[in-house]
Design an enzyme around this catalytic site. Structure first.
Site, short mmCIF file in Angstrom:
data_model
loop_
_atom_site.label_atom_id
_atom_site.label_comp_id
_atom_site.label_asym_id
_atom_site.label_seq_id
_atom_site.Cartn_x
_atom_site.Cartn_y
_atom_site.Cartn_z
N GLY A 261 0.77 -1.24 0.00
CA GLY A 261 0.00 0.00 0.00
C GLY A 261 0.80 1.28 0.00
O GLY A 261 0.21 2.36 0.10
N GLU A 295 4.35 -6.66 0.68
CA GLU A 295 3.78 -6.89 -0.64
C GLU A 295 3.60 -5.58 -1.40
O GLU A 295 2.48 -5.19 -1.73
CB GLU A 295 2.41 -7.58 -0.47
N PRO A 296 4.67 -4.88 -1.73
CA PRO A 296 4.52 -3.62 -2.47
C PRO A 296 4.19 -3.87 -3.93
O PRO A 296 4.64 -4.84 -4.53
CB PRO A 296 5.90 -2.97 -2.33
N GLY A 297 3.38 -2.98 -4.50
CA GLY A 297 3.06 -3.05 -5.92
C GLY A 297 3.19 -1.68 -6.55
O GLY A 297 4.15 -1.39 -7.26
N ARG A 298 2.22 -0.80 -6.27
CA ARG A 298 2.19 0.53 -6.87
C ARG A 298 3.51 1.28 -6.67
O ARG A 298 4.01 1.93 -7.59
CB ARG A 298 1.05 1.35 -6.25
N TYR A 337 -11.66 5.91 -10.19
CA TYR A 337 -11.28 6.47 -8.89
C TYR A 337 -11.18 8.00 -8.89
O TYR A 337 -10.72 8.57 -7.89
CB TYR A 337 -9.90 5.94 -8.46
N CYS A 365 -17.47 6.12 -25.93
CA CYS A 365 -18.81 6.72 -25.78
C CYS A 365 -19.30 6.63 -24.34
O CYS A 365 -20.31 5.98 -24.03
CB CYS A 365 -19.79 6.04 -26.73
#
Length: 441
Positions: A261, A295-298, A337, A365
């Site tokens: 996170g 658990e890093p991702g971003r 978001y 569209c």
């Protein structure tokens, strides 16, 4: 709940550029990413196109690992595959020593295809199916983060059937507000994730009696895009108390999964301070004598990627619209978001030209197909190119073929050269797997 405050004012183009050392503006070549002109990428592979920087990926991994080591912590990093699951990126992190955190059998198999050992994979997620659990257990995965009493019984039955014992950690929901967007918080009591803290001691003791189950520890994960260490301090303090309580009750606890996170700056603001985060980890759980996982991702991949797009046209009336060939089917985050992404012209001449407010939109569209509102940008003729910044996380993995739009190509820059890692989907590919049944009428 307290949400992360939006940018009080959009940073200008110079500030966006200055905050990103991997990006440079050359007078002739225009915007460059890790010294590669983005015009050259677009000329070769077209737009829209995902562009990732291997040097940035390595630098961010080493910065995180270094900050943890400098604090005297031994933390094993499991990259969160959901942020960006490309085999090239998974292989790069494997070479740096990372394991994987997965939330589906598909992600598990992607990690294995990239060379990550099954024993170095943690399986998270609130709804793992029996098929997914069975395949992962047979393959010998390292750990399952259990989210409910019901799931624990499923795992025991599968482990007993296939004859493979399983290491599990109970994911505790600490009821901590991460201060992030309501759609990406995961550690509040009314979220679907995790086991209420008051239920963990009973369930941990029960897990120790189940056949095929080896309870090894506790896991916590409170959300995504967290910019302050304060929520981590609260969550980790509760986790530490739980570890001590379990040990006092005679249970063995050897692992603490810290989740992920870590937030990044999408404008010119700083992201999470790595030293502040590492100090919180050391203060709250550093004396527990457990194997720490995270658990890093971003944090690892977000700033290491961008979406390269071309202008289709400018539509002028009551408002000025810059219409791109990229759309919400490519980059969903703004529509889903209200996410903010910096946008830079690729041309050096346009970068220095006078600017005026414009809404930057795609051709899909849907009114939600918008990347920016009232953004100060120069006049953009058809064919002009822009880079949508910090799109390496939750970009390509969330893309679709909505409006029958083929998926974009992807390129990896490494050592001053760019390599195609995903070809652009063709129109024919859109229906290649479809079948027409005989119709009755």
């Amino acid at each position: 709940m307290a949400l992360v405050q939006p940018l009080t004012a959009d940073p200008d183009l110079d500030d966006l550029l200055a905050a990103r050392p991997a990006l440079t503006m050359h007078a002739q070549d225009g915007l460059c990413f890790e010294d590669v002109p983005l015009h050259a990428v677009a000329d070769t592979h077209g737009t829209p196109c995902w562009v990732y920087g291997a040097g940035t990926l390595r630098a961010r991994y080493r910065a995180l690992a270094g900050a943890l080591a400098e604090a005297g912590l031994n933390v094993h990093i499991h990259y969160a595959v959901k942020a960006n699951d490309h085999l090239a990126i998974l292989g790069l992190f494997r070479a740096l020593g990372a394991g994987a955190d997965v939330v589906s059998l598909g992600e598990f198999m992607r990690a294995r295809k990239a060379g990550i050992a099954a024993s170095d994979v943690v399986f998270s997620g609130v709804g793992k199916s029996t098929q997914e659990l069975g395949a992962a257990i047979v393959a010998g995965l390292g750990q399952i983060n259990v989210e409910s009493a019901e799931e624990l019984e499923m795992i025991s039955a599968i482990a007993l059937r296939v004859g493979r014992p399983v290491r599990v950690a109970l994911r505790m929901n600490p009821d901590v507000d991460a201060g992030t967007h309501e759609k990406i918080t995961t550690g509040l009591a009314d979220n679907k994730f995790g086991i209420p803290a008051q239920d963990v001691p009973r369930l941990y003791a029960h897990a120790a009696t189940l056949p095929g189950i080896q309870p090894v520890g506790i896991a916590v994960h409170i959300g995504s895009q967290i910019l302050s260490p304060a929520p981590y301090a609260k969550a980790y303090a509760k986790a530490a108390d739980m570890v001590r309580w379990l040990r006092a009750a005679g249970q063995t606890v050897s692992v603490l999964d810290l989740g992920g996170g870590l937030g990044i700056g999408y404008g010119d603001e700083p992201g999470m301070s790595l030293s502040a985060f590492a100090n919180v980890v050391k203060k709250e759980v550093g004396d527990l004598g457990v194997q720490l996982l995270m658990e890093p991702g971003r944090y690892l991949v977000g700033p290491a990627g961008l979406l390269l797009a071309s202008v289709i046209l400018e539509k002028r009336g009551q408002k000025r619209f810059v219409v791109l060939d990229a759309a919400m089917n490519d980059l969903m985050r703004p529509a889903m978001y209200d996410a903010w992404h910096g946008i830079l012209p690729v041309s050096a001449t346009q970068f220095r030209a006078p600017r005026a407010p414009a809404d930057v939109v795609g051709p899909v569209c849907e009114s939600a197909d918008s990347f920016a509102t009232g953004r100060d940008l120069p006049a953009m003729k058809p064919g002009a190119r822009v880079a949508l910044l910090d799109a390496g996380a939750y970009g390509a993995v969330m893309s679709s073929t909505y409006n029958a739009r083929p998926r974009a190509a992807a390129v990896l820059i490494d050592g001053g050269k760019f390599h195609l890692i995903t070809p652009r989907q063709t129109i024919d590919n859109l229906w290649a797997d479809e079948m027409l049944p005989p119709l009755a009428g």
